[in-house]
Design a protein around this motif. Structure first.
Motif, short mmCIF file in Angstrom:
data_model
loop_
_atom_site.label_atom_id
_atom_site.label_comp_id
_atom_site.label_asym_id
_atom_site.label_seq_id
_atom_site.Cartn_x
_atom_site.Cartn_y
_atom_site.Cartn_z
N VAL A 104 55.41 109.02 -2.37
CA VAL A 104 56.08 107.37 -1.89
C VAL A 104 54.55 106.46 -2.05
N GLU A 105 53.50 107.07 -1.92
CA GLU A 105 52.37 106.05 -2.09
C GLU A 105 52.17 105.57 -3.47
N ALA A 106 52.42 106.76 -4.38
CA ALA A 106 52.36 106.65 -5.94
C ALA A 106 53.52 105.52 -6.10
N GLY A 107 54.60 105.83 -5.74
CA GLY A 107 55.93 104.94 -5.88
C GLY A 107 55.82 103.27 -5.41
N ARG A 108 54.63 103.15 -4.80
CA ARG A 108 54.33 101.78 -4.46
C ARG A 108 53.71 100.73 -5.54
N ILE A 109 53.30 101.68 -6.54
CA ILE A 109 52.06 100.86 -7.55
C ILE A 109 53.15 99.94 -8.46
N ARG A 110 54.05 100.49 -9.08
CA ARG A 110 54.92 99.79 -10.19
C ARG A 110 55.53 98.65 -9.33
N PRO A 111 56.45 98.73 -8.20
CA PRO A 111 56.95 97.58 -7.75
C PRO A 111 55.57 96.53 -7.53
#
Length: 544
Positions: A39-46
């Motif tokens: 989830v934390e890594a998934g915040r980067i691209r948005p």
């Protein structure tokens, strides 16, 4: 009251209250460890998409150099390699997203800085993108230029190019930075916006002044304890008629440096008589394999087409150890600026050069542009002869070389006997002459194009030009300085190529005096003991 001296990069005088620009966020913490790494890594691209969208929105409301800088910064915000490295830092090292972006960007910036040259000039862009992403991920405001209701002088350690791009000249009277150099994007943008600017003004922040008087021509900043009544910048009214010449009719072609279709359009809109530097690297920068001759032909033609019937000087690939490209397979070097770069890359890869020359010749035939071709990083007459032979064999009608090293300037006569023209890259010639990396703010004074040592090399080239009947031009940032442009003409330079936004002011300044006056100004500048005195002596001739 105290006076700080830096490097004047955008002419004009202004005074007013000081506004300090805090352009850096605190370094993000390495903890606590995220509860859910995916989830934390998934915040980067948005977050990156949101930052890029904001920058693109600003780009749509801008034009010229400002739009180009904002577009580049937006693209960098979504760079796949940067974002992938940040995501891996989260999943592999269990870092919070903000810290992961910070460290990934630091590695990216370190690689670019080590590469030197054009790529090193992108470090400030990477830092800007990093700070915007970190702010977004941390839920805080982006540090940058504060809103102000009073026209002011901005004083900063450095300004991000994207923050400089859309400054309002009515509210920003002048710019002062402690870092940066004369070839930085911030300097180029300040000139394009007509905002007086001084860079490398060390001590400007520590003075804690309330007011400042800035002379962007002399490179001085007078800092005072009291707030000053705003005094709008004094600028030369641009009365340019569209053709480069002195007041007595001596022709000096005013050209634009381009590297894309957008640049070409902006150049013609600004009244450029052609292009004195068409950078071809754009066709190669993202390529993992060498673009085919057909691909190159199509890419070059797109930029050349707007220049149908006008002169364009195309520079062959300027890459190598300082600007590494994946398909070149150039070994890492301890000092890339002094390594295998420019034409040197082609000595072991002549086919690479031959295919590019063939593509350039075909693109010229497709578009009707009056194309000449020059090679970068030529140091000796033998290298010039080698390039000229291959270029003429490929069908190039007019062949030239760039003068970026003292060796080439010192052998100017022999060099020009091998080719049809030369173009001086003042940015590199300055750093090699003074042994001063142009990316180091502390050395900005040594990279000032008013350095007499640099001007004396230009004078040698002017003499060789007359003796060989082969024109010499300038395509470095020195050509964008209206006063220095006239001095260069006085030294025998036949053409000046610059950022499109600088053309009107340079054209107007050049036309204010006859050639004999510019020659006297040049003589005074060349004989000066330092850059500041060279500028002062030249101005005294014109004011007298």
């Amino acid at each position: 009251m105290s006076t700080v001296r830096g490097v004047g990069v955008s002419p004009g005088r202004a005074a007013g209250p000081v506004v300090l620009v805090h352009d850096r966020l605190p370094e993000p913490a390495s903890g606590p460890e995220p509860a859910d790494l995916a989830v934390e890594a998934g915040r980067i691209r948005p977050a990156a998409q949101e930052v890029a969208a904001q920058l693109r929105d600003r780009a749509e409301r801008a034009s010229g150099e400002a739009r180009a800088v904002l577009d580049v910064t937006a693209a960098m915000a979504t760079d796949p390699s940067l974002l992938s490295a940040a995501e891996r830092a989260v999943t592999d090292r269990r870092l919070p997203a903000a810290r992961a972006v910070f460290e990934a960007a630091a590695q990216f910036a370190e690689t670019l800085a080590a590469a030197g040259g054009y790529l090193a000039e992108r470090v400030r862009d990477v830092e800007d993108v990093r700070d915007r992403l970190v702010a977004r991920l941390s839920g805080v405001a982006v540090a940058g230029v504060p809103a102000t209701s009073t026209p002011s002088v901005l004083v900063s350690r450095d300004l991000a190019p994207a923050d400089t791009a859309d400054l309002d000249p009515k509210m920003v009277l002048a710019l002062v930075t402690e870092e940066g150099g004369p070839t930085s994007h911030t300097a180029i943008l300040a000139r394009s916006l007509g905002i007086p600017a001084v860079v490398a003004a060390r001590g400007a922040l520590s003075a804690e002044a309330a007011g400042a008087r800035v002379d962007g021509s002399a490179g001085t900043v007078e800092l005072v304890a009291e707030q000053l009544v705003p005094e709008a910048a004094t600028r030369t009214e641009n009365r340019w008629h569209g053709t480069g010449s002195t007041s007595d009719g001596h022709a000096v072609k005013l050209l634009a440096n381009v590297g894309s279709v957008t640049d070409a359009t902006a150049a013609l809109d600004a009244g450029a008589e052609g292009s004195g530097l068409f950078r071809t690297e754009f066709c190669f920068l993202d390529a993992t394999t060498e673009p085919t001759e057909a691909q190159q032909r199509e890419a070059y033609a797109a930029v050349l087409r707007p220049f149908a019937g006008k002169p364009v000087v195309v520079r062959t690939l300027d890459a190598g150890a300082d600007k590494p490209l994946p398909f070149l397979d150039v070994d890492a070097e301890p000092n890339p600026a002094l390594g295998v770069r420019g034409l040197r890359v082609a000595f072991d890869r002549p086919g690479l050069l031959d295919r590019q020359l063939a593509a350039i010749v075909s693109a010229a035939e497709d578009t009707g542009a009056d194309v000449s071709v020059m090679a970068p990083m030529v140091a000796t007459p033998a290298e010039a002869a080698w390039f000229a032979e291959r270029a003429r064999a490929a069908g190039v009608g007019r062949v030239g070389v760039m003068v970026e090293t003292p060796a080439a300037a010192l052998c100017a006569g022999e060099l020009l006997s091998e080719v049809d023209f030369a173009s001086i890259g003042t940015n590199d010639l300055a750093q090699y002459t003074c042994a001063a990396d142009r990316m180091i703010g502390a050395l900005a004074e040594l990279n000032d194009p008013w350095q007499p040592a640099l001007l004396r090399l230009v004078a040698m080239l002017g003499e060789a030009s007359r003796a060989q009947a082969a024109p010499v031009g300038v395509c470095g940032e020195a050509a964008s300085d209206p006063l220095l442009a006239g001095v260069l003409a006085g030294l025998g330079v036949a053409s000046l190529s610059m950022t499109a936004a600088a053309l009107p002011s340079v054209g107007a300044a050049l036309a204010e005096h006859p050639l004999k006056t510019w020659r006297r100004a040049a003589e005074q500048a060349v004989s000066a003991p330092g850059a500041a005195q060279a500028r002062e002596r030249a101005r005294a001739v014109l004011d007298g």
